[in-house]
Motif scaffolding. Structure first.
Motif, PDB file in Angstrom:
ATOM      1  N   UNK A  21      -4.240  12.730  -4.557  1.00 28.03           N
ATOM      2  CA  UNK A  21      -4.775  11.455  -4.998  1.00 28.03           C
ATOM      3  C   UNK A  21      -4.748  11.105  -6.568  1.00 28.03           C
ATOM      4  N   UNK A  22      -4.253  11.803  -7.479  1.00 27.98           N
ATOM      5  CA  UNK A  22      -4.246  11.830  -8.661  1.00 27.98           C
ATOM      6  C   UNK A  22      -2.947  11.339  -9.150  1.00 27.98           C
ATOM      7  N   UNK A  23      -2.026  10.981  -8.422  1.00 31.93           N
ATOM      8  CA  UNK A  23      -0.595  10.668  -8.425  1.00 31.93           C
ATOM      9  C   UNK A  23      -0.774   9.088  -8.912  1.00 31.93           C
ATOM     10  N   UNK A  24       0.102   8.762  -9.931  1.00 31.47           N
ATOM     11  CA  UNK A  24       0.144   7.226 -10.031  1.00 31.47           C
ATOM     12  C   UNK A  24       0.870   6.694  -9.050  1.00 31.47           C
ATOM     13  N   UNK A  25       0.738   5.430  -8.874  1.00 32.78           N
ATOM     14  CA  UNK A  25       1.191   4.493  -7.807  1.00 32.78           C
ATOM     15  C   UNK A  25       2.839   4.197  -8.293  1.00 32.78           C
ATOM     16  N   UNK A  51      -0.164  -1.078   7.836  1.00 38.67           N
ATOM     17  CA  UNK A  51      -0.431   0.006   7.076  1.00 38.67           C
ATOM     18  C   UNK A  51      -0.909   1.146   7.929  1.00 38.67           C
ATOM     19  N   UNK A  52      -0.128   2.333   7.662  1.00 39.84           N
ATOM     20  CA  UNK A  52      -0.264   3.532   8.576  1.00 39.84           C
ATOM     21  C   UNK A  52      -1.707   4.282   8.574  1.00 39.84           C
ATOM     22  N   UNK A  53      -2.070   4.111   7.405  1.00 42.33           N
ATOM     23  CA  UNK A  53      -3.584   4.606   7.147  1.00 42.33           C
ATOM     24  C   UNK A  53      -4.600   3.762   7.405  1.00 42.33           C
ATOM     25  N   UNK A  54      -4.630   2.655   7.248  1.00 46.95           N
ATOM     26  CA  UNK A  54      -5.664   1.567   7.497  1.00 46.95           C
ATOM     27  C   UNK A  54      -5.462   1.288   8.925  1.00 46.95           C
ATOM     28  N   UNK A  55      -4.309   0.828   9.495  1.00 44.70           N
ATOM     29  CA  UNK A  55      -4.143   0.565  10.588  1.00 44.70           C
ATOM     30  C   UNK A  55      -4.506  -1.023  11.141  1.00 44.70           C
ATOM     31  N   UNK A  56      -5.387  -1.487  10.270  1.00 41.50           N
ATOM     32  CA  UNK A  56      -5.841  -2.796  10.747  1.00 41.50           C
ATOM     33  C   UNK A  56      -5.335  -3.783   9.633  1.00 41.50           C
ATOM     34  N   UNK A  57      -4.723  -3.438   8.788  1.00 38.66           N
ATOM     35  CA  UNK A  57      -4.141  -3.990   7.514  1.00 38.66           C
ATOM     36  C   UNK A  57      -2.907  -4.080   7.476  1.00 38.66           C
ATOM     37  N   UNK A  58      -2.043  -5.391   6.787  1.00 40.53           N
ATOM     38  CA  UNK A  58      -0.759  -5.035   6.657  1.00 40.53           C
ATOM     39  C   UNK A  58      -0.650  -4.429   5.459  1.00 40.53           C
ATOM     40  N   UNK A  59       0.604  -3.885   4.881  1.00 39.57           N
ATOM     41  CA  UNK A  59       0.872  -3.265   3.677  1.00 39.57           C
ATOM     42  C   UNK A  59       0.560  -4.417   2.608  1.00 39.57           C
ATOM     43  N   UNK A  60       0.722  -5.586   2.747  1.00 39.57           N
ATOM     44  CA  UNK A  60       0.557  -6.526   1.747  1.00 39.57           C
ATOM     45  C   UNK A  60      -0.887  -6.412   1.460  1.00 39.57           C
ATOM     46  N   UNK A  62      -3.387  -3.892   1.977  1.00 38.83           N
ATOM     47  CA  UNK A  62      -3.752  -2.568   1.832  1.00 38.83           C
ATOM     48  C   UNK A  62      -3.793  -2.181   0.591  1.00 38.83           C
ATOM     49  N   UNK A  63      -5.001  -1.328   0.174  1.00 35.69           N
ATOM     50  CA  UNK A  63      -4.915  -0.463  -0.880  1.00 35.69           C
ATOM     51  C   UNK A  63      -4.630   0.935  -0.955  1.00 35.69           C
ATOM     52  N   UNK A  64      -4.553   1.450   0.306  1.00 37.91           N
ATOM     53  CA  UNK A  64      -4.122   2.782   0.393  1.00 37.91           C
ATOM     54  C   UNK A  64      -2.577   3.081  -0.438  1.00 37.91           C
ATOM     55  N   UNK A  65      -2.645   4.269  -0.801  1.00 35.79           N
ATOM     56  CA  UNK A  65      -1.601   4.946  -1.754  1.00 35.79           C
ATOM     57  C   UNK A  65      -0.437   4.713  -0.724  1.00 35.79           C
ATOM     58  N   UNK A  66      -0.372   5.288   0.743  1.00 36.43           N
ATOM     59  CA  UNK A  66       0.831   4.819   1.492  1.00 36.43           C
ATOM     60  C   UNK A  66       1.278   3.507   1.283  1.00 36.43           C
ATOM     61  N   UNK A  67       0.445   2.691   1.577  1.00 36.75           N
ATOM     62  CA  UNK A  67       0.872   1.279   1.664  1.00 36.75           C
ATOM     63  C   UNK A  67       1.690   0.739   0.544  1.00 36.75           C
ATOM     64  N   UNK A  68       1.064   1.291  -0.764  1.00 33.76           N
ATOM     65  CA  UNK A  68       1.672   1.196  -2.053  1.00 33.76           C
ATOM     66  C   UNK A  68       3.029   1.600  -2.113  1.00 33.76           C
TER      67      UNK A  68
END
Length: 135
Positions: A21-25, A51-60, A62-68
């Motif tokens: 969680x502390x890794x820079x984007x 976004x595989x973590x949010x599942x209801x948002x596109x990666x554009x 989402x603020x999830x690290x995986x989407x980034x």
């Protein structure tokens, strides 16, 4: 003694999670490409990827690290000259068909397209049969 061992084990297992969680984007997670045409291509593609973590948002969106990380990969590959469909195919190969909002008919997804059609045909046949009996 047992409590100390359990506490040490829990601490040892939770440290990797805290470090992630502390890794820079990734550099292109929140920074656009310099070329507006390439950024438009990347943005258009990112809006069609889930976004595989949010599942209801596109990666554009989402603020999830995986989407980034996925946005970073899309922008890097667009900047390198790859076509959006090749990038989509790479992401689908890596993460599965679920990552794309534009499903493709394949050996694993054909039932998703065929079952609703079959249900509509069965419902139509049942309704036709019922109306013929009444008439």
């Amino acid at each position: 003694m047992i409590r100390a061992v359990i506490a040490a084990l829990v601490l040892a297992l939770s440290l990797p999670l805290a470090a992630q969680q502390n890794m820079p984007p990734a550099p292109y997670a929140y920074r656009q490409l310099d070329d507006p045409a390439q950024e438009a291509k990347a943005q258009e593609l990112m809006e069609t990827l889930r976004c595989l973590k949010c599942q209801s948002q596109s990666i554009a969106d989402s603020d999830a690290p995986m989407a980034g990380d996925m946005r970073h990969q899309v922008r890097l590959r667009i900047a390198a000259g790859e076509e959006p469909e090749a990038i989509r195919a790479w992401l689908m190969q890596r993460y599965g068909d679920y990552v794309s909002y534009k499903p493709e008919v394949s050996a694993t997804t054909w039932p998703l397209f065929a079952v609703p059609l079959l249900l509509a045909l069965v419902a139509g046949a049942l309704l036709l049969r019922r109306f013929r009996r009444r008439a």
